[in-house]
Design an enzyme around this catalytic site. Structure first.
Site, PDB file in Angstrom:
ATOM      1  N   GLU A 205      15.198  55.719   2.483  1.00 44.45           N
ATOM      2  CA  GLU A 205      15.162  54.849   3.652  1.00 44.45           C
ATOM      3  C   GLU A 205      16.501  54.185   3.942  1.00 44.45           C
ATOM      4  O   GLU A 205      16.584  53.227   4.703  1.00 44.45           O
ATOM      5  CB  GLU A 205      14.048  53.816   3.488  1.00 44.45           C
ATOM      6  CG  GLU A 205      12.691  54.499   3.365  1.00 44.45           C
ATOM      7  CD  GLU A 205      11.526  53.533   3.236  1.00 44.45           C
ATOM      8  OE1 GLU A 205      11.769  52.314   3.174  1.00 44.45           O
ATOM      9  OE2 GLU A 205      10.380  54.004   3.193  1.00 44.45           O
ATOM     10  N   LYS A 339       1.138  51.821  10.234  1.00 46.13           N
ATOM     11  CA  LYS A 339       1.778  53.135  10.184  1.00 46.13           C
ATOM     12  C   LYS A 339       0.931  54.103  11.001  1.00 46.13           C
ATOM     13  O   LYS A 339      -0.222  54.366  10.645  1.00 46.13           O
ATOM     14  CB  LYS A 339       1.884  53.629   8.739  1.00 46.13           C
ATOM     15  CG  LYS A 339       2.844  52.817   7.874  1.00 46.13           C
ATOM     16  CD  LYS A 339       2.810  53.303   6.436  1.00 46.13           C
ATOM     17  CE  LYS A 339       3.850  52.615   5.577  1.00 46.13           C
ATOM     18  NZ  LYS A 339       3.732  52.993   4.143  1.00 46.13           N
TER      19      LYS A 339
END
Length: 430
Positions: A205, A339
């Protein structure tokens, strides 16, 4: 003119070099929408199913040709002829077509790709930006970014147990300034790590993934970086953690095995540990502090820290309204991570955000560790006035794409743009 005339899916790659699904939607009037589906590394056991081929001769079994085939041969014939602006109707039709509680037949990656591409095509048809199409004229709040600047756990090859250590630049007056603050702290952290002789390679990330002596040390070097960048920790910038504790929970012993700490802890000991860290550091958010099935542990954590720390349920709630409703009823956590691929359609995603807000829970729109150049979640964050977004660090184009889209949106909104910073944690006692 708004009738869908074609839906087409293909296999493309995500930020980890693994296959994912891309979908395109075309309308009679020439409107067009495209979307790419993200993928997670640490996944909750209650998430919607990401359909992988399992053919070891292709992409180590991670191909998505079956999901692509499901779009092109099963979903497309079903939704061709729909009005592209009928998002709820299209999503409902796909859910019924799948017929399973976890989208395991067609695959959440197939269904979500279509759901998002439809929204993009509809926005193109009506001539509006996606955030405005989805959120109406009330969509004007830019989210506070939760920037993952140290990676551990399953997101990095190091000895740090907790998966993410984040900075939250809540003291910024605008989103643009929050990005500048975050970038400056990120670069200061690189210098701090370099001076300590530590690795400055980045994880999935975009955060650094150094070998540190403990989770506490990760927090300490971030504080050092905040100060080096000229900011005040606990005033300009707060800290957040995604513990992802299900990844190191031992089901046989019922304990949490923190190899980096050299300790195994009970749920109560983990809560004590978090309380201790929150006293020593300006931590404002903890995600998945306990295993997704350790509801008693989550209850204890909420009782001890829930009034002063945002407790985010990711694996705990998996963007699922049934799981969230149970959590609300039992008084567990005070926030939900959103999400889109955990639940599989935009309609269900929006329902989860709405349920959270009605209950006084915050909602954090989130990326996955396997991302793409698709920036749909940036528009979703503004469309829903979610108030917070978690989309990685200040490196890797797949992460920066979301920040850049938010910068464009803020610029487009002009004077009506709102950046709440600390106020976006509206359910905490300051």
């Amino acid at each position: 003119m708004s009738t869908i005339i074609d839906v087409y899916a293909r296999e493309v790659l995500d930020s980890r070099g693994n296959p994912t699904v891309e979908v395109e939607v075309y309308t009679e009037g020439g409107a067009f929408g495209r979307a790419l589906v993200p993928s997670g590394a640490s996944t909750g056991e209650y998430e919607a199913v990401e359909l992988r081929d399992g053919d070891k001769s292709r992409y180590l079994g991670k191909g998505v040709l079956n999901a692509v085939k499901n779009v092109n041969e099963i979903i497309a014939p079903e939704i061709v002829g729909f009005d592209v602006t009928d998002q709820a109707g299209i999503d409902r039709a796909m859910i019924e077509l799948d017929g399973t509680p976890n989208k395991g037949k067609l695959g959440a990656n197939a269904i979500l790709g279509v759901s998002m591409a439809v929204a993009h095509a509809a926005a193109d048809f009506v001539g509006l930006p996606l955030y405005r199409y989805l959120g109406g004229f009330n969509a004007k709040q830019l989210p506070t970014p939760m920037m993952n600047i140290i990676n551990g756990g399953s997101h990095a090859d190091n000895n740090v147990d907790f998966q993410e250590f984040m900075i939250l630049p809540v003291g910024a007056p605008t989103f643009k300034e929050s990005i500048r603050m975050g970038a400056e702290v990120f670069h200061a952290l690189k210098a701090v790590l370099h001076d300590k002789g530590l690795n400055t390679a980045v994880g999935d990330e975009g955060g650094f993934a150094p070998n540190l002596g403990s989770n506490r040390e990760a927090l300490e070097v971030i504080i050092e970086a905040i100060e080096k960048a000229g900011y005040k920790a606990g005033e300009d910038v707060f800290l957040g953690m995604d513990v992802a504790s299900s990844e190191f929970y031992n089901k046989e012993t019922g304990k949490y095995d923190l190899s980096g700490e050299g300790r195994s802890m009970t749920s109560a000991e983990m809560v004590d540990f978090y309380e201790e860290l929150c006293k020593d550091f300006p931590i404002i958010s903890i995600e998945d502090g306990l295993d997704e099935n350790d509801w008693d542990g989550h209850k204890l954590l909420t009782e001890r820290l829930g009034k002063k720390v945002q407790l985010v349920g990711d694996d705990l709630f998996v963007t699922n309204t049934k799981k969230l409703a149970e959590g609300i009823e039992k008084g567990i956590s005070n926030s939900i991570l959103i999400k889109v691929n955990q639940i599989g359609t935009l309609t269900e995603t929006f329902e989860a955000i709405e349920m959270a807000k009605r209950a006084g829970y915050t909602a954090v729109v989130s990326h996955r560790s396997g991302e793409t150049e698709d920036a749909t979640i940036a528009d979703i964050a503004v469309a829903t006035n979610a108030g917070q977004i978690k989309t990685g660090s200040m490196s890797r184009t797949d992460r920066i794409a979301k920040y850049n889209q938010l910068l464009r949106i803020e610029d487009e909104l002009g004077e009506i743009a709102v950046y709440d910073g600390l106020k976006s944690f509206y359910n905490l006692k300051k």
